[in-house]
Scaffold this motif. Structure first.
Motif, PDB file in Angstrom:
ATOM      1  N   PRO A 404       0.787  -1.288   0.082  1.00 54.32           N
ATOM      2  CA  PRO A 404       0.022   0.087  -0.071  1.00 54.32           C
ATOM      3  C   PRO A 404       0.825   1.198  -0.002  1.00 54.32           C
ATOM      4  CG  PRO A 404      -0.132  -1.055   2.216  1.00 54.32           C
ATOM      5  CD  PRO A 404       0.787  -1.941   1.393  1.00 54.32           C
ATOM      6  N   THR A 405       2.073   1.225   0.359  1.00 52.36           N
ATOM      7  CA  THR A 405       2.753   2.287   0.417  1.00 52.36           C
ATOM      8  C   THR A 405       4.419   2.055   0.269  1.00 52.36           C
ATOM      9  OG1 THR A 405       3.653   1.907   2.777  1.00 52.36           O
ATOM     10  CG2 THR A 405       1.536   3.267   2.423  1.00 52.36           C
ATOM     11  N   LYS A 406       5.258   3.177  -0.098  1.00 51.36           N
ATOM     12  CA  LYS A 406       6.420   2.755  -0.260  1.00 51.36           C
ATOM     13  C   LYS A 406       7.377   2.255   0.719  1.00 51.36           C
ATOM     14  CE  LYS A 406       7.348   5.795  -4.568  1.00 51.36           C
ATOM     15  NZ  LYS A 406       8.242   6.821  -5.140  1.00 51.36           N
ATOM     16  N   ALA A 407       6.736   2.813   2.037  1.00 54.71           N
ATOM     17  CA  ALA A 407       7.567   2.277   3.223  1.00 54.71           C
ATOM     18  C   ALA A 407       7.364   0.825   3.392  1.00 54.71           C
ATOM     19  CB  ALA A 407       7.011   2.878   4.404  1.00 54.71           C
ATOM     20  N   LYS A 408       6.304   0.218   3.064  1.00 51.88           N
ATOM     21  CA  LYS A 408       6.225  -1.198   3.377  1.00 51.88           C
ATOM     22  C   LYS A 408       6.776  -1.904   2.085  1.00 51.88           C
ATOM     23  CE  LYS A 408       3.257  -2.063   6.577  1.00 51.88           C
ATOM     24  NZ  LYS A 408       3.570  -2.958   7.689  1.00 51.88           N
ATOM     25  N   GLN A 409       6.966  -1.255   0.993  1.00 50.42           N
ATOM     26  CA  GLN A 409       7.801  -2.051  -0.131  1.00 50.42           C
ATOM     27  C   GLN A 409       9.423  -1.976   0.310  1.00 50.42           C
ATOM     28  OE1 GLN A 409       8.373   0.461  -3.789  1.00 50.42           O
ATOM     29  NE2 GLN A 409       7.764  -1.408  -4.986  1.00 50.42           N
ATOM     30  N   CYS A 410       9.711  -0.830   0.931  1.00 50.56           N
ATOM     31  CA  CYS A 410      11.021  -0.954   1.384  1.00 50.56           C
ATOM     32  C   CYS A 410      11.195  -1.777   2.614  1.00 50.56           C
ATOM     33  CB  CYS A 410      11.788   0.320   1.681  1.00 50.56           C
ATOM     34  SG  CYS A 410      11.478   1.689   0.626  1.00 50.56           S
ATOM     35  N   GLU A 411      10.377  -1.972   3.472  1.00 50.35           N
ATOM     36  CA  GLU A 411      10.633  -2.874   4.518  1.00 50.35           C
ATOM     37  C   GLU A 411      10.502  -4.086   4.219  1.00 50.35           C
ATOM     38  OE1 GLU A 411       7.556  -4.403   8.232  1.00 50.35           O
ATOM     39  OE2 GLU A 411       7.042  -2.448   7.401  1.00 50.35           O
ATOM     40  N   PHE A 412       9.817  -4.669   3.109  1.00 52.31           N
ATOM     41  CA  PHE A 412       9.947  -6.402   2.762  1.00 52.31           C
ATOM     42  C   PHE A 412      10.764  -6.319   1.677  1.00 52.31           C
ATOM     43  CE2 PHE A 412       6.048  -6.070   5.248  1.00 52.31           C
ATOM     44  CZ  PHE A 412       5.908  -7.254   5.793  1.00 52.31           C
ATOM     45  N   ALA A 413      11.351  -5.532   1.018  1.00 53.02           N
ATOM     46  CA  ALA A 413      12.480  -5.650  -0.019  1.00 53.02           C
ATOM     47  C   ALA A 413      13.569  -6.836   0.349  1.00 53.02           C
ATOM     48  CB  ALA A 413      12.928  -4.562  -0.299  1.00 53.02           C
ATOM     49  N   PRO A 414      14.029  -6.741   1.491  1.00 53.70           N
ATOM     50  CA  PRO A 414      14.950  -7.820   1.800  1.00 53.70           C
ATOM     51  C   PRO A 414      14.547  -9.070   1.780  1.00 53.70           C
ATOM     52  CG  PRO A 414      15.295  -5.772   3.249  1.00 53.70           C
ATOM     53  CD  PRO A 414      13.921  -5.617   2.442  1.00 53.70           C
ATOM     54  N   LEU A 415      13.223  -9.167   2.196  1.00 52.80           N
ATOM     55  CA  LEU A 415      12.537 -10.451   2.536  1.00 52.80           C
ATOM     56  C   LEU A 415      12.308 -11.218   1.296  1.00 52.80           C
ATOM     57  CD1 LEU A 415      11.621 -12.735   4.291  1.00 52.80           C
ATOM     58  CD2 LEU A 415       9.373 -11.821   4.498  1.00 52.80           C
ATOM     59  N   GLU A 416      11.974 -10.259   0.093  1.00 51.78           N
ATOM     60  CA  GLU A 416      11.847 -10.758  -1.244  1.00 51.78           C
ATOM     61  C   GLU A 416      12.980 -11.118  -1.993  1.00 51.78           C
ATOM     62  OE1 GLU A 416       8.979  -8.954  -3.862  1.00 51.78           O
ATOM     63  OE2 GLU A 416       8.778  -7.211  -2.684  1.00 51.78           O
ATOM     64  N   LYS A 417      14.055 -10.484  -1.702  1.00 53.34           N
ATOM     65  CA  LYS A 417      15.395 -10.701  -2.041  1.00 53.34           C
ATOM     66  C   LYS A 417      15.830 -12.141  -1.577  1.00 53.34           C
ATOM     67  CE  LYS A 417      20.214  -9.039  -2.581  1.00 53.34           C
ATOM     68  NZ  LYS A 417      21.076  -8.077  -2.286  1.00 53.34           N
ATOM     69  N   GLU A 418      15.527 -12.315  -0.266  1.00 54.21           N
ATOM     70  CA  GLU A 418      16.055 -13.733   0.434  1.00 54.21           C
ATOM     71  C   GLU A 418      15.131 -14.869  -0.136  1.00 54.21           C
ATOM     72  OE1 GLU A 418      16.493 -15.384   4.603  1.00 54.21           O
ATOM     73  OE2 GLU A 418      15.578 -13.515   4.589  1.00 54.21           O
ATOM     74  N   LEU A 419      13.943 -14.572  -0.459  1.00 49.38           N
ATOM     75  CA  LEU A 419      13.146 -15.485  -0.952  1.00 49.38           C
ATOM     76  C   LEU A 419      13.522 -15.882  -2.320  1.00 49.38           C
ATOM     77  CD1 LEU A 419      10.483 -17.111  -1.185  1.00 49.38           C
ATOM     78  CD2 LEU A 419       9.111 -15.358  -1.922  1.00 49.38           C
ATOM     79  N   ALA A 420      13.998 -15.029  -3.087  1.00 47.49           N
ATOM     80  CA  ALA A 420      14.392 -15.291  -4.771  1.00 47.49           C
ATOM     81  C   ALA A 420      15.565 -16.129  -4.363  1.00 47.49           C
ATOM     82  CB  ALA A 420      14.636 -13.889  -5.359  1.00 47.49           C
ATOM     83  N   GLU A 421      16.580 -15.758  -3.520  1.00 46.86           N
ATOM     84  CA  GLU A 421      17.688 -16.743  -3.535  1.00 46.86           C
ATOM     85  C   GLU A 421      17.173 -18.184  -3.102  1.00 46.86           C
ATOM     86  OE1 GLU A 421      20.028 -14.458  -0.509  1.00 46.86           O
ATOM     87  OE2 GLU A 421      20.736 -12.880  -2.117  1.00 46.86           O
ATOM     88  N   VAL A 422      16.267 -18.325  -1.910  1.00 50.46           N
ATOM     89  CA  VAL A 422      16.050 -19.639  -1.620  1.00 50.46           C
ATOM     90  C   VAL A 422      15.487 -20.323  -2.686  1.00 50.46           C
ATOM     91  CG1 VAL A 422      14.485 -20.899  -0.342  1.00 50.46           C
ATOM     92  CG2 VAL A 422      15.476 -18.950   0.808  1.00 50.46           C
ATOM     93  N   GLU A 423      14.343 -19.903  -3.579  1.00 51.56           N
ATOM     94  CA  GLU A 423      13.698 -20.392  -4.746  1.00 51.56           C
ATOM     95  C   GLU A 423      14.738 -20.749  -5.835  1.00 51.56           C
ATOM     96  OE1 GLU A 423      10.882 -17.480  -5.646  1.00 51.56           O
ATOM     97  OE2 GLU A 423       9.297 -18.677  -4.828  1.00 51.56           O
ATOM     98  N   LYS A 424      15.682 -20.009  -5.787  1.00 55.46           N
ATOM     99  CA  LYS A 424      17.140 -20.389  -6.991  1.00 55.46           C
ATOM    100  C   LYS A 424      17.799 -21.693  -6.392  1.00 55.46           C
ATOM    101  CE  LYS A 424      20.861 -18.321  -9.244  1.00 55.46           C
ATOM    102  NZ  LYS A 424      21.562 -17.069  -9.225  1.00 55.46           N
ATOM    103  N   GLU A 425      17.889 -21.543  -5.206  1.00 54.03           N
ATOM    104  CA  GLU A 425      18.592 -22.766  -4.479  1.00 54.03           C
ATOM    105  C   GLU A 425      17.830 -24.250  -4.715  1.00 54.03           C
ATOM    106  OE1 GLU A 425      20.969 -24.259  -0.762  1.00 54.03           O
ATOM    107  OE2 GLU A 425      20.234 -22.081  -0.734  1.00 54.03           O
TER     108      GLU A 425
END
Length: 843
Positions: A404-425
């Motif tokens: 809903p906000t850019k603040a939330k987007q920034c807050e969860f960006a690290p988790l999204e990146k970590e998820l992408a790495e796990v899915e790649k593995e």
């Protein structure tokens, strides 16, 4: 135990239903449309250079064969008839396309898919509207076209005088009655209350009325009782679920986009778009906003720069439903994708076949090839997918999380990146340890299947088949392991299991902000289109043969309403133009769809084609009245539905007088209500409701919970593996735009109703509940009220009780257990009622 009487009863009921099956849409119209979309573009692009009047004028005609007229195609050339309608095996064109005799085209054979289209076209009878001689310079005058009703703004008509002034209760009634009287017809009598509430409930909710709702309506003797029923139904969350399906039919709604083995289109999340449509209809989002958000919602974001309009972006997911076709040619893939986007824009919003102008000026409507590329430039300047890697064979849809906000987007960006790495593995492990992972999965499923306790013979047979399949696959894998020597239980399986748990936990956290497909500004990356802007015309639709640049703009026939000012991709200006109150088509097309859904056929019988090849409106004044009222009432879909349903026209009986049937057998003038068969989803939902599998949505239930109510809308809609049940009963083909569904009657439908667990299980549940009523006569009354929305006549009651006695006598010959006999008897009764016309049709 044998069900001889049940089978006999059901067969009789279903055979009687066959005589009331609705007619399919006009096959001639479908054939012409198929020719225009699939055959003519190929002829123009690949065949006319050697086989046309122009080729003859240049003295380059080959084999004396002309393919630019119907007469020339059927006459053939020096070797004989090129096309024999209905007989592809006798048509020389097919063998030439296959390169079996001649080679057409000579340098490069057409794809198997295109050849299959030609086979289908000839099998259909080779429908071809190209009459007479070809005039290469023929065109449609825009000035003349603007005089057509379809390109003039709707205006409130003058109400006509009618003879039967007592019948007409509204302006809708007067406009309809005037046509009836002009054609020597009289309106049908009014429907009785039980018929009316059943019709209204199915039309608005796609579910039957409850016994309590029917009883309450029959007892309500106050003025405006039916209006109160309509208001209650429009306020139900199930309204959005029902009417969303109508809209999704027109946008190619599907949850996947399969392609050939050499390509990958990836997975995408379209559920949020579906849910947005449901929510928008329930909240009565004005139709002009409904259109604007789908066309350009991503460009209608808050100006504060800190928050996002999640719904607006989600609405644009519609554009990603176009097919990403197979192949490794980036520009061809994009061209076909944009073509399907323009097809939706034209047919769904405007009722025009814009995509017919991809290769040449439209042959029937005032849409020029330059108009096509003027609109295409807006979608080339946007993108719903991108290529993943150097090859064009791997594509991914553009998806964003609903922050809903850019603040939330920034807050969860690290988790999204970590998820992408796990899915790649995980992908790496699954590729390297494919066999041991599959073996483990099979053995886990085998353990679960062996614990299942099927309740019916059909269920047991399915479980047994699955167990056999799993054991066979296990045996094959073990044989491969013995031969190849791979480890059955390597330590990496444990690593994989931990990563799966980790991944699922991350997805749960991110689940509050679901992924949804969206469109973005700018062309597809890594293509020849580097920035938003105008594109070149493709000569004969060939993306490799570029013509002059075409400025982005609306079609020239509409410029009398004013040209639009382009910025960015141009979609924002397009959205504003589409929703101008004076636009000649947007409101007309939508109110015609509303009429179609309520009456079974539109005032324009071809709801997505208001052009020359479509059907003209039977009641043009009524269409203009509805379109004008629609805009006056703030583009409110619910207000439009309410006004139509409160008319005497809607409340007519489906019973027809002999004189009217003789004068108007097809009900062209709407002198009665059309009888409608339950569509695929409604049939499944009705069976599910009676069996207890489907729940009704109630306020203030959160909208995200609708998905667990069991409605067919929330089931799987796959292009790769379509639901056979929905397809069997003419459900929408997710590969196509389906403005009006077919209404077929076939033997497999009867077999389904006789044997499928969804039907037999529903009958068993109904019988079980009915047997809780001590009096058999009251049981019959209860079943009639639940299934048909009415009480039976004395004659019907006597017939049902006679059936009970007969079934009981028959079953006593095969069983001795009294409870088993009684269950079977009432199962027979319920099956007979479920398979009757009255259950399957809406009067």
């Amino acid at each position: 135990m044998p069900r001889y009487s049940s089978i006999r009863i059901i067969a009789v009921c279903w055979i009687s239903a066959l005589f009331f099956g609705g007619a399919d849409a006009n096959p001639a119209d479908k054939g012409i449309e198929f020719f225009e979309r699939k055959i003519r573009p190929v002829l123009v692009e690949r065949c006319y250079v050697c086989h046309s009047a122009q080729a003859a004028a240049k003295k380059t005609l080959k084999g004396g064969l002309l393919l630019d007229t119907r007469q020339g195609t059927r006459k053939g050339g020096d070797s004989g008839p090129a096309v024999v309608p209905g007989k592809p095996a006798d048509s020389l064109l097919i063998s030439a396309l296959r390169h079996e005799t001649f080679k057409m085209p000579p340098k490069r054979k057409l794809s198997n898919e295109v050849i299959a289209d030609f086979l289908k076209w000839i099998t259909l009878g080779a429908p071809d509207p190209r009459t007479g001689k070809v005039n290469a310079h023929a065109g449609i005058s825009l000035q003349d076209a603007r005089q057509s009703w379809a390109f003039q703004a709707p205006a409130m008509p003058k109400l006509p005088k009618v003879a039967n002034t007592k019948w007409a209760a509204s302006d809708i009634d007067r406009l309809l009655l005037a046509k009836l009287e002009a054609n020597g017809l009289t309106p049908a009598s009014a429907s009785d209350r039980t018929t009316l509430i059943r019709r209204a409930t199915y039309d608005l909710l796609g579910l039957p009325p409850t016994a309590e709702q029917v009883t309450a309506y029959l007892k309500d003797k106050r003025k405006g009782a039916f209006a109160r029923v309509i208001d209650r139904l429009l306020d139900s969350p199930d309204f959005g679920i029902r009417w969303a399906r109508f809209w999704l039919d027109n946008v190619r709604y599907a949850q996947d986009d399969p392609t050939c083995a050499a390509n990958s289109n990836g997975a995408f999340s379209v559920g949020p778009y579906r849910d947005w449509v449901v929510k928008s209809l329930n909240r009565d989002l004005p139709y002009d906003q409904f259109v604007r958000l789908q066309v350009a919602g991503d460009l209608m974001q808050p100006k504060d720069g800190e928050s996002f309009n999640v719904d607006a972006s989600t609405a644009t997911g519609m554009w990603g439903l176009a097919h990403v076709v197979e192949g490794n040619d980036r520009e061809k893939v994009i061209a076909d994708f944009v073509d399907e986007q323009l097809d939706v824009l034209g047919r769904t919003f405007l009722g025009l076949t814009i995509s017919c102008a991809r290769c040449h000026d439209h042959k029937f409507d005032p849409i020029r090839q330059t108009d096509y590329y003027a609109l295409a430039g807006m979608f080339y300047s946007s993108h719903s997918f991108k290529f993943d890697g150097e090859s064009a064979r791997k594509r991914v849809r553009i998806q964003e999380r609903a922050y809903p906000t850019k603040a939330k987007q920034c807050e969860f960006a690290p988790l999204e990146k970590e998820l992408a790495e796990v899915e790649k593995e995980l992908v790496s492990l699954e590729d390297k340890y494919e066999n041991p992972l599959e073996l483990k999965k099979i053995r886990d499923e085998l353990v679960a299947k062996l614990k299942e306790q099927p309740q019916t013979p059909n269920q047991k047979a399915r479980v047994d088949r699955r167990i056999k399949f799993l054991r066979d696959r296990e045996k094959n894998l073990l044989a491969d392991q013995k031969k190849q020597g791979w480890k059955i239980n390597p330590p990496q399986l444990e690593t994989h299991a931990k990563l799966v748990v980790q991944r699922d936990g991350m997805k749960t956290k991110l689940g509050a902000f679901p992924l949804r497909m969206v469109i973005r500004e700018g062309p597809v990356p890594e293509t020849r289109h580097k920035a938003a802007g105008d594109i070149r015309l493709f000569i004969r639709g060939n993306h490799l043969a570029l013509g002059p640049k075409v400025p982005r703009q609306v079609p020239g026939v509409f410029v009398m309403q004013g040209a639009i000012k382009i910025s960015g991709s141009g979609r924002r200006a397009l959205a504003d133009w589409l929703t101008k109150p004076e636009h000649p088509l947007t409101a007309r097309v939508m109110v015609n769809r509303v009429w179609q859904r309520l009456f079974g056929r539109g005032i324009v019988a071809t709801p997505s084609n208001f052009g020359k090849l479509g059907r003209p409106p039977t009641h043009p004044e009524l269409l203009d009245y509805l379109a004008t009222r629609f805009v006056q009432n703030g583009w409110s879909i619910k207000k439009m539905i309410r006004e139509v349903m409160l008319s005497r026209a809607y409340q007519q009986s489906s019973r027809v007088k002999a004189a009217n049937r003789a004068r108007d057998p097809g009900n062209r003038w709407f002198g009665r209500m059309n009888r409608k068969r339950l569509d695929a989803e409604t049939l499944m939902d009705t069976l599910g409701w009676h069996a207890g599998r489907v729940k009704r949505s109630i306020r203030p239930m959160p909208e995200w919970k609708f998905v667990v109510n069991g409605r067919a809308l929330y089931g799987a809609f796959s292009r790769d593996k379509p639901q056979t049940t929905l397809d069997l009963f003419d459900g929408a083909n997710p590969d196509l735009l389906v403005p009006a569904r077919a209404d077929s009657t076939s033997a497999p439908q009867a077999l389904y109703m006789l044997n499928n667990d969804a039907v037999t299980g529903t009958a068993a549940k109904l019988a079980q509940r009915a047997m809780g009523i001590p009096c058999e006569s009251e049981r019959v009354d209860s079943l009639y009220l639940v299934l048909f929305g009415r009480t039976p006549s004395q004659q019907e009651r006597d017939v049902a009780l006679g059936l009970v006695s007969q079934a009981r006598e028959t079953r006593r010959k095969f069983a001795t257990n009294p409870m088993q006999i009684e269950n079977g008897v009432w199962n027979d009764v319920c099956m007979a009622m479920i398979c009757s016309n009255e259950f399957l049709y809406i009067d």
